[in-house]
Structures are given as structure tokens and as C-alpha cells.
Design a protein around this motif. Sequence first.
Motif, mmCIF file in Angstrom:
data_model
loop_
_atom_site.group_PDB
_atom_site.id
_atom_site.type_symbol
_atom_site.label_atom_id
_atom_site.label_comp_id
_atom_site.label_asym_id
_atom_site.label_seq_id
_atom_site.Cartn_x
_atom_site.Cartn_y
_atom_site.Cartn_z
ATOM 1 N N ARG A 1 1.541 15.736 -37.256
ATOM 2 C CA ARG A 1 2.796 15.693 -36.516
ATOM 3 C C ARG A 1 3.608 16.966 -36.742
ATOM 4 O O ARG A 1 4.164 17.542 -35.802
ATOM 5 C CB ARG A 1 3.621 14.473 -36.932
ATOM 6 C CG ARG A 1 4.914 14.324 -36.129
ATOM 7 C CD ARG A 1 5.709 13.111 -36.546
ATOM 8 N NE ARG A 1 6.270 13.258 -37.889
ATOM 9 C CZ ARG A 1 7.137 12.395 -38.423
ATOM 10 N NH1 ARG A 1 7.493 11.314 -37.739
ATOM 11 N NH2 ARG A 1 7.617 12.586 -39.627
ATOM 12 N N GLU A 2 3.679 17.420 -37.990
ATOM 13 C CA GLU A 2 4.429 18.636 -38.290
ATOM 14 C C GLU A 2 3.843 19.841 -37.574
ATOM 15 O O GLU A 2 4.582 20.675 -37.031
ATOM 16 C CB GLU A 2 4.452 18.872 -39.799
ATOM 17 C CG GLU A 2 5.300 17.870 -40.577
ATOM 18 C CD GLU A 2 5.164 18.046 -42.075
ATOM 19 O OE1 GLU A 2 6.177 17.876 -42.770
ATOM 20 O OE2 GLU A 2 4.055 18.352 -42.561
ATOM 21 N N VAL A 3 2.505 19.949 -37.567
ATOM 22 C CA VAL A 3 1.861 21.091 -36.925
ATOM 23 C C VAL A 3 2.048 21.030 -35.410
ATOM 24 O O VAL A 3 2.314 22.047 -34.762
ATOM 25 C CB VAL A 3 0.369 21.142 -37.291
ATOM 26 C CG1 VAL A 3 -0.344 22.239 -36.508
ATOM 27 C CG2 VAL A 3 0.201 21.373 -38.790
ATOM 28 N N HIS A 4 1.915 19.836 -34.838
ATOM 29 C CA HIS A 4 2.095 19.678 -33.393
ATOM 30 C C HIS A 4 3.487 20.144 -32.974
ATOM 31 O O HIS A 4 3.645 20.889 -31.990
ATOM 32 C CB HIS A 4 1.894 18.211 -33.015
ATOM 33 C CG HIS A 4 2.115 17.923 -31.562
ATOM 34 N ND1 HIS A 4 1.148 18.153 -30.607
ATOM 35 C CD2 HIS A 4 3.194 17.426 -30.907
ATOM 36 C CE1 HIS A 4 1.631 17.813 -29.423
ATOM 37 N NE2 HIS A 4 2.862 17.362 -29.572
ATOM 38 N N ARG A 5 4.491 19.739 -33.703
ATOM 39 C CA ARG A 5 5.863 20.100 -33.359
ATOM 40 C C ARG A 5 6.143 21.572 -33.651
ATOM 41 O O ARG A 5 6.885 22.230 -32.911
ATOM 42 C CB ARG A 5 6.832 19.192 -34.106
ATOM 43 C CG ARG A 5 6.711 17.735 -33.641
ATOM 44 C CD ARG A 5 7.663 16.802 -34.357
ATOM 45 N NE ARG A 5 7.545 15.447 -33.817
ATOM 46 C CZ ARG A 5 8.255 14.407 -34.249
ATOM 47 N NH1 ARG A 5 9.137 14.569 -35.234
ATOM 48 N NH2 ARG A 5 8.083 13.218 -33.709
ATOM 49 N N ALA A 6 5.547 22.093 -34.716
ATOM 50 C CA ALA A 6 5.721 23.520 -35.016
ATOM 51 C C ALA A 6 5.098 24.381 -33.918
ATOM 52 O O ALA A 6 5.656 25.421 -33.539
ATOM 53 C CB ALA A 6 5.103 23.851 -36.366
ATOM 54 N N ALA A 7 3.948 23.960 -33.398
ATOM 55 C CA ALA A 7 3.295 24.705 -32.320
ATOM 56 C C ALA A 7 4.161 24.717 -31.071
ATOM 57 O O ALA A 7 4.306 25.744 -30.399
ATOM 58 C CB ALA A 7 1.931 24.105 -32.016
ATOM 59 N N ASN A 8 4.755 23.584 -30.743
ATOM 60 C CA ASN A 8 5.618 23.517 -29.557
ATOM 61 C C ASN A 8 6.851 24.399 -29.698
ATOM 62 O O ASN A 8 7.411 24.857 -28.690
ATOM 63 C CB ASN A 8 6.051 22.072 -29.308
ATOM 64 C CG ASN A 8 4.937 21.235 -28.707
ATOM 65 O OD1 ASN A 8 3.981 21.767 -28.137
ATOM 66 N ND2 ASN A 8 5.049 19.924 -28.837
ATOM 67 N N ALA A 9 7.271 24.647 -30.925
ATOM 68 C CA ALA A 9 8.487 25.435 -31.160
ATOM 69 C C ALA A 9 8.207 26.928 -31.331
ATOM 70 O O ALA A 9 9.147 27.705 -31.543
ATOM 71 C CB ALA A 9 9.208 24.909 -32.399
ATOM 72 N N LEU A 10 6.946 27.348 -31.251
ATOM 73 C CA LEU A 10 6.633 28.760 -31.433
ATOM 74 C C LEU A 10 7.273 29.597 -30.328
ATOM 75 O O LEU A 10 7.275 29.213 -29.163
ATOM 76 C CB LEU A 10 5.113 28.970 -31.419
ATOM 77 C CG LEU A 10 4.350 28.463 -32.635
ATOM 78 C CD1 LEU A 10 2.851 28.570 -32.408
ATOM 79 C CD2 LEU A 10 4.757 29.225 -33.899
ATOM 80 N N PRO A 11 7.793 30.772 -30.684
ATOM 81 C CA PRO A 11 8.443 31.630 -29.672
ATOM 82 C C PRO A 11 7.435 32.288 -28.749
ATOM 83 O O PRO A 11 6.240 32.372 -29.055
ATOM 84 C CB PRO A 11 9.171 32.670 -30.533
ATOM 85 C CG PRO A 11 8.371 32.736 -31.795
ATOM 86 C CD PRO A 11 7.873 31.345 -32.036
ATOM 87 N N ASP A 12 7.912 32.771 -27.611
ATOM 88 C CA ASP A 12 7.044 33.472 -26.666
ATOM 89 C C ASP A 12 6.696 34.871 -27.155
ATOM 90 O O ASP A 12 5.592 35.360 -26.903
ATOM 91 C CB ASP A 12 7.728 33.570 -25.297
ATOM 92 C CG ASP A 12 7.844 32.220 -24.602
ATOM 93 O OD1 ASP A 12 6.953 31.367 -24.797
ATOM 94 O OD2 ASP A 12 8.842 32.017 -23.880
ATOM 95 N N ASP A 13 7.615 35.527 -27.819
ATOM 96 C CA ASP A 13 7.387 36.899 -28.269
ATOM 97 C C ASP A 13 6.259 36.938 -29.298
ATOM 98 O O ASP A 13 6.332 36.256 -30.334
ATOM 99 C CB ASP A 13 8.667 37.463 -28.901
ATOM 100 C CG ASP A 13 8.469 38.864 -29.416
ATOM 101 O OD1 ASP A 13 8.328 39.784 -28.601
ATOM 102 O OD2 ASP A 13 8.428 39.023 -30.659
#
Length: 327
Positions: free
Chosen positions: A164-176
Amino acid sequence: MDEMTELRGLRADAPVPDRGTLAPGRRRLTEAAASGRRAGRLRAGRRLAVVGAAAAITVAAVLGTRLGDAAAPSRSAPASTTKTLRLDSPAEVLNRAADALEKQPAGPEPRDDQWIYTRTAQVASQGNGNGSSLGPVTYDTDWVPYDNAAAAAEGKDSDYRTAREVHRAANALPDDPARLLAKLRSLYPTGHTAGDPPEREAQHSFRAIGLMAEAYPIAPAALARIYRALATVPGVRVTGHLVKDAAGREAIAITRKEDDRREQREILLDPHDFGYLGTRAVVTEDHTYKLAARGAGGPVFRFEKGQILTSDARVEAAVVDAEGEKP
């Protein structure tokens, strides 16, 4: 204990230990595949480097036919991959992959009470060079809670994260890309032992991307951002032909030579939908390694360019409602 096993054990203290690629046990391995990291140090036999990708070749990305002796995948390629894809530029391949992934819909986030089912294949080199062959392929299945709070609370590893933590961290990754790489390096910190140099930034970035890419589930849009950032990492290459993963499937190999080593790290992508397939460790040049021993001296191990040291493949992954349930 055979000589190769002994050699890997003695080389476990090689410089730049890597927490992300060799689990001390099967359960830790598959648990990490679901949570986006692998525990334990990277042994030398698991370190990967770049095989020099030769001249550009063009392959049909609709790969319903066999190439070489690779088994033809059973699934169909989506419309976005029906054009030819040149395997001579990592930026072209990875940005093309990102374009295709961005068109794929994201599924719902799993519930906290659901489980991540994974089935993995592993194979490793056996023998002592001069015709060394791959051993038998082994398969493993496991179920990990999506919200694996109990494992996280054990504190076995400071950088352990639940699926769950990794899934949410991936969604929050910046575009840059630069900011994304910095974030991934913080999510998957480097480690080194006394007297060994710290992991260099480019190698750290490549390793961290591999760990995030293998996590399940990862939204297609998040994986697209990861691939675009991967294209900017110094030293990244693409092998100029399709390779095979541990399960015998055709794969695109995105590679990077390990710093100061004779091996390469490979991230394998599905040539149909550009999803993550697995990893490989491949020797980049002929060399020998003498195993220190008392008395008359230890055996000499010969490694040949192109020799596959280890290969891991994620054969199946799914969200299920209960432990032991299969999709």
C-alpha cells in the motif's frame, strides 16, 4: 555445498551492498516483489551490468511470432504497439513505452483487507565457466497482505514498505525526472560497509527504479513517469535484440553496467504492453576469479561474456480477497 554456491557466499561482502536484489529466503523475495523492495545485500552473483547493445535492429512490436528460440507470448499486443520499435535507443524505447502506458486505464486501489498474489520464476548459472549452463527453473508463489502492517511493525529493515505504501508513493511521484529520481533514491536508500565507497548516484537511481517498477500494483501512469525518468539516468542502454526472462518469455532488456564491475543489471519489459517482467544479471566480459583457500589454493572460476548469472521473472501477479486464493 557446491563451488558456485560457496563462491557467491564469499563474494557477499563485495563493495556497494544492495538491499534490493537478493532476499535471504523465498518468502522475503516474493514479499518484496509485492512491496517494491527486496531485503538483504546484493551478492556479486546478483550484480548486473551493460552488454554493449550492437547496431540498431528493427523488430515488430506485435510479437505473436517466435524470435530465435524464445517462446512466443500467448497474449495479443495492444493497438499502441503495432508499429515497429527500434531497439537502438533507450530514450526512444522508454518514452514509447511511457506513451503506451499513459493510455491504459488505472484499476482501483486494493482494499486494506486484500492480498497481493505473486508467482515468480528463478534460474541461476551452474558450473564453472567454459560452457556454464543455467540450472533448472524454479517457481514460487506467495500471498502478502496489501496493508502488511504487521511486517512493517516488526522493523526488520528500516526501508521496508508495504504494498500500500509503495502504491501510494508511486502515484505521488513528480513528473520532473530529476525530482522523481531524487524521491526514489530517498525511498530506497543506499548502503555501504566500512571501507567501501557509497553507491554512486546513477547506479543508485537505476537500482531504485528497478525496485519501484517491480512493485505490484503500480498504476500505468506512475510507471510511465518512472520510465521517462529511467531514460535520463547516465549509462542506461537497451539491448539491441529481444532476450528471454526466467520463464522463457521474450523481453526488452534495459541495462546499466554496474560501477567498477564486470556485470550488468537488466530490467526486463514486456514488448507487448511494456509492463515489468523481471531482472537479469549478465557477465559483460570474460574474466576469472580465484577462490582463496588454505593450503594448495582454491579453484579458479571462469566467467564468460554474455553468461547469465541469475534471472528472476514475475510470472503472475494479482489482487485477491484471501490468502491462498489464485486469480
